[in-house]
Design a protein around this motif. Structure first.
Motif, PDB file in Angstrom:
ATOM      1  N   SER A  22      89.847 -34.848 -18.897  1.00 51.42           N
ATOM      2  CA  SER A  22      90.411 -36.190 -19.024  1.00 51.42           C
ATOM      3  C   SER A  22      89.671 -37.184 -18.133  1.00 51.42           C
ATOM      4  O   SER A  22      89.471 -38.347 -18.513  1.00 51.42           O
ATOM      5  CB  SER A  22      91.908 -36.181 -18.682  1.00 51.42           C
ATOM      6  N   ARG A  23      89.241 -36.737 -16.937  1.00 50.45           N
ATOM      7  CA  ARG A  23      88.514 -37.639 -16.033  1.00 50.45           C
ATOM      8  C   ARG A  23      87.154 -38.000 -16.619  1.00 50.45           C
ATOM      9  O   ARG A  23      86.724 -39.160 -16.564  1.00 50.45           O
ATOM     10  CB  ARG A  23      88.334 -36.983 -14.661  1.00 50.45           C
ATOM     11  N   ALA A  24      86.465 -37.016 -17.186  1.00 52.12           N
ATOM     12  CA  ALA A  24      85.163 -37.280 -17.798  1.00 52.12           C
ATOM     13  C   ALA A  24      85.306 -38.180 -19.018  1.00 52.12           C
ATOM     14  O   ALA A  24      84.505 -39.107 -19.223  1.00 52.12           O
ATOM     15  CB  ALA A  24      84.489 -35.971 -18.176  1.00 52.12           C
ATOM     16  N   GLN A  25      86.321 -37.937 -19.841  1.00 55.47           N
ATOM     17  CA  GLN A  25      86.538 -38.770 -21.022  1.00 55.47           C
ATOM     18  C   GLN A  25      86.882 -40.198 -20.627  1.00 55.47           C
ATOM     19  O   GLN A  25      86.395 -41.151 -21.240  1.00 55.47           O
ATOM     20  CB  GLN A  25      87.659 -38.180 -21.884  1.00 55.47           C
ATOM     21  N   ARG A  26      87.720 -40.344 -19.612  1.00 55.90           N
ATOM     22  CA  ARG A  26      88.114 -41.682 -19.170  1.00 55.90           C
ATOM     23  C   ARG A  26      86.905 -42.451 -18.646  1.00 55.90           C
ATOM     24  O   ARG A  26      86.744 -43.639 -18.926  1.00 55.90           O
ATOM     25  CB  ARG A  26      89.194 -41.577 -18.093  1.00 55.90           C
ATOM     26  N   LYS A  38      82.517 -34.090 -28.784  1.00 56.42           N
ATOM     27  CA  LYS A  38      81.526 -33.053 -28.525  1.00 56.42           C
ATOM     28  C   LYS A  38      81.318 -32.882 -27.016  1.00 56.42           C
ATOM     29  O   LYS A  38      81.512 -33.825 -26.240  1.00 56.42           O
ATOM     30  CB  LYS A  38      80.206 -33.401 -29.215  1.00 56.42           C
ATOM     31  N   LEU A  39      80.882 -31.727 -26.625  1.00 55.43           N
ATOM     32  CA  LEU A  39      80.690 -31.415 -25.213  1.00 55.43           C
ATOM     33  C   LEU A  39      79.653 -32.336 -24.575  1.00 55.43           C
ATOM     34  O   LEU A  39      79.774 -32.709 -23.406  1.00 55.43           O
ATOM     35  CB  LEU A  39      80.255 -29.956 -25.067  1.00 55.43           C
ATOM     36  N   GLY A  40      78.640 -32.732 -25.344  1.00 48.70           N
ATOM     37  CA  GLY A  40      77.608 -33.609 -24.799  1.00 48.70           C
ATOM     38  C   GLY A  40      78.163 -34.911 -24.252  1.00 48.70           C
ATOM     39  O   GLY A  40      77.692 -35.420 -23.229  1.00 48.70           O
ATOM     40  N   GLY A  41      79.174 -35.456 -24.910  1.00 48.32           N
ATOM     41  CA  GLY A  41      79.768 -36.702 -24.443  1.00 48.32           C
ATOM     42  C   GLY A  41      80.501 -36.553 -23.132  1.00 48.32           C
ATOM     43  O   GLY A  41      80.680 -37.526 -22.392  1.00 48.32           O
ATOM     44  N   LEU A  42      80.935 -35.337 -22.818  1.00 44.79           N
ATOM     45  CA  LEU A  42      81.616 -35.075 -21.551  1.00 44.79           C
ATOM     46  C   LEU A  42      80.604 -34.880 -20.420  1.00 44.79           C
ATOM     47  O   LEU A  42      80.883 -35.211 -19.265  1.00 44.79           O
ATOM     48  CB  LEU A  42      82.511 -33.847 -21.677  1.00 44.79           C
ATOM     49  N   LEU A  43      79.431 -34.325 -20.748  1.00 38.65           N
ATOM     50  CA  LEU A  43      78.382 -34.177 -19.735  1.00 38.65           C
ATOM     51  C   LEU A  43      77.718 -35.520 -19.412  1.00 38.65           C
ATOM     52  O   LEU A  43      77.179 -35.694 -18.311  1.00 38.65           O
ATOM     53  CB  LEU A  43      77.319 -33.187 -20.234  1.00 38.65           C
ATOM     54  N   TYR A  44      77.741 -36.430 -20.359  1.00 39.05           N
ATOM     55  CA  TYR A  44      77.070 -37.725 -20.222  1.00 39.05           C
ATOM     56  C   TYR A  44      77.402 -38.428 -18.903  1.00 39.05           C
ATOM     57  O   TYR A  44      76.479 -38.787 -18.136  1.00 39.05           O
ATOM     58  CB  TYR A  44      77.468 -38.581 -21.429  1.00 39.05           C
ATOM     59  N   PRO A  45      78.686 -38.670 -18.562  1.00 42.90           N
ATOM     60  CA  PRO A  45      78.977 -39.379 -17.307  1.00 42.90           C
ATOM     61  C   PRO A  45      78.598 -38.587 -16.062  1.00 42.90           C
ATOM     62  O   PRO A  45      78.251 -39.177 -15.035  1.00 42.90           O
ATOM     63  CB  PRO A  45      80.488 -39.639 -17.368  1.00 42.90           C
ATOM     64  N   LEU A  46      78.642 -37.255 -16.136  1.00 41.63           N
ATOM     65  CA  LEU A  46      78.236 -36.447 -14.989  1.00 41.63           C
ATOM     66  C   LEU A  46      76.738 -36.585 -14.741  1.00 41.63           C
ATOM     67  O   LEU A  46      76.289 -36.718 -13.600  1.00 41.63           O
ATOM     68  CB  LEU A  46      78.599 -34.979 -15.220  1.00 41.63           C
ATOM     69  N   MET A  57      82.249 -45.918 -11.359  1.00 37.29           N
ATOM     70  CA  MET A  57      83.361 -45.668 -10.443  1.00 37.29           C
ATOM     71  C   MET A  57      83.524 -44.164 -10.207  1.00 37.29           C
ATOM     72  O   MET A  57      83.860 -43.732  -9.098  1.00 37.29           O
ATOM     73  CB  MET A  57      84.656 -46.261 -11.004  1.00 37.29           C
ATOM     74  N   LEU A  58      83.262 -43.365 -11.241  1.00 33.07           N
ATOM     75  CA  LEU A  58      83.246 -41.916 -11.055  1.00 33.07           C
ATOM     76  C   LEU A  58      82.140 -41.527 -10.075  1.00 33.07           C
ATOM     77  O   LEU A  58      82.334 -40.660  -9.206  1.00 33.07           O
ATOM     78  CB  LEU A  58      83.020 -41.221 -12.404  1.00 33.07           C
ATOM     79  N   SER A  59      80.986 -42.183 -10.177  1.00 41.87           N
ATOM     80  CA  SER A  59      79.873 -41.903  -9.268  1.00 41.87           C
ATOM     81  C   SER A  59      80.267 -42.176  -7.823  1.00 41.87           C
ATOM     82  O   SER A  59      79.969 -41.382  -6.919  1.00 41.87           O
ATOM     83  CB  SER A  59      78.658 -42.761  -9.633  1.00 41.87           C
ATOM     84  N   ARG A  60      80.905 -43.303  -7.601  1.00 43.81           N
ATOM     85  CA  ARG A  60      81.329 -43.634  -6.226  1.00 43.81           C
ATOM     86  C   ARG A  60      82.336 -42.609  -5.700  1.00 43.81           C
ATOM     87  O   ARG A  60      82.378 -42.322  -4.508  1.00 43.81           O
ATOM     88  CB  ARG A  60      81.947 -45.039  -6.187  1.00 43.81           C
TER      89      ARG A  60
END
Length: 344
Positions: free
Chosen positions: A139-143, A156-164, A189-192
């Motif tokens: 949920s955090r990755a999707q958000r 797809k899993l790729g979209g969840l890896l994208y923000p990471l 904001m996830l990066s911070r």
């Protein structure tokens, strides 16, 4: 140029800075580094050009600037770019970005380019991505990626890896500042939040406003009438602006005014030129503007009518993209190889 002047130049025409006090400290310490990433998916358009103008400001403020061509991201985001077209689209993006930087009044030689696949497949990067994946909820990755990654009922899993991966890019590129459209806010904001736990520092985050579409509302890359393409002819640009949503006296969702504020006037300021709206004497004669604020005030008050603004705006926008158009027309293979379904 002192810290206050550098800070003003770096932050002008942005939608948000998180946090400005941290950026001020970076300027006090020396020459901060900033990066922006572009996933080479669809054709670049005038909305991308506004961020190029900002890169010119960063250079002027004495910042080290890196542009990331995020090729793997383009494939991970629901296969927006097929794997066999990544090289061609990356080459097109890099050439077009260089042309935009040049047209924006900066020297492309002053900017470093990086391609995601050159470092995102390394052992250290990959191991850290696995660590992040183990610690980040779905949920955090999707958000985080909800405004950027294509959403579907079966993601797809790729979209969840994208923000990471975008978070790890900040550290891999040694960027003090992460810059992108305001739609990137969730990711940065996830990066911070999590990067300090993975060997990096929380970046200062700077966001560009997203331009409204010419047909009103959000600009759509798939709607040709909502945007100006960088290879549109002069007549096509003028026609799109003539038909654009630009109700008299209204500022909200007015793409014509936004083009003037974030693209035309910054470049006119760089050239020390004025913007002239030609009008018949019976309607008050020509109007001359040295800054965008004066133009908007006249438009909102009714002194400047859309019928007078649009022809002048169309001509000015066409002139701004003319060098880019010329470069793309001189290298037709760039578009033909990147988008064979359209240009072959």
């Amino acid at each position: 140029m002192d810290t206050a002047e550098r800070l003003e130049l770096a932050t002008r025409n942005t939608a948000e800075v998180v946090e400005e006090s941290e950026l001020e400290e970076l300027f006090d310490d020396g020459e901060p580094s900033v990066y922006i990433g572009y996933a080479p998916t669809g054709e670049m358009h005038i909305g991308h050009f506004t961020t190029m103008r900002k890169l010119a400001d960063f250079l002027g403020a004495g910042m080290d600037v890196t542009v990331l061509i995020a090729d793997l991201h383009a494939h991970l985001d629901d296969n927006k770019s097929p794997f066999d077209l990544l090289d061609a689209r990356s080459a097109y993006y890099e050439a077009t970005i260089e042309a935009m930087i040049d047209a924006a009044g900066a020297d492309p030689e002053g900017i470093d380019f990086a391609r995601g696949s050159d470092f995102q497949l390394g052992e250290e990067y990959t191991l850290e991505m696995y660590r992040m994946a183990a610690e980040t909820t779905l949920s955090r990755a999707q958000r985080a990626g909800s405004e950027v990654v294509r959403e579907s009922d079966s993601p797809k899993l790729g979209g969840l890896l994208y923000p990471l991966m975008q978070t790890l890019d900040v550290d891999a590129l040694d960027a003090d500042v992460a810059y992108g459209g305001i739609d990137q806010r969730g990711i940065y904001m996830l990066s911070r939040e999590i990067l300090p736990d993975h060997g990096g520092d929380a970046p200062v985050c700077m966001f560009a406003p997203l331009l409204s579409g010419l047909s009103g509302g959000k600009m759509s890359a798939s709607d040709e009438s909502s945007k100006v393409n960088l290879n549109d002819s002069h007549d096509e640009v003028v026609e799109k602006i003539e038909q654009a949503y630009c109700p008299a006296g209204e500022r909200e969702d007015n793409g014509v005014l936004e083009y003037m504020e974030y693209l035309v006037f910054p470049i006119l300021d760089e050239r020390d030129e004025e913007f002239v709206v030609e009008r018949p004497e019976e309607y008050g004669g020509d109007l001359t503007y040295e800054d965008y604020g004066s133009l908007e005030a006249d438009f909102v008050s009714g002194e400047l009518h859309p019928a007078d603004l649009k022809p002048a705006a169309g001509a000015a926008i066409s002139e701004v993209i003319a060098p880019i158009r010329e470069r793309l027309n001189d290298q037709p293979e760039l578009l033909a190889e990147a988008y064979p379904e359209k240009y072959d």
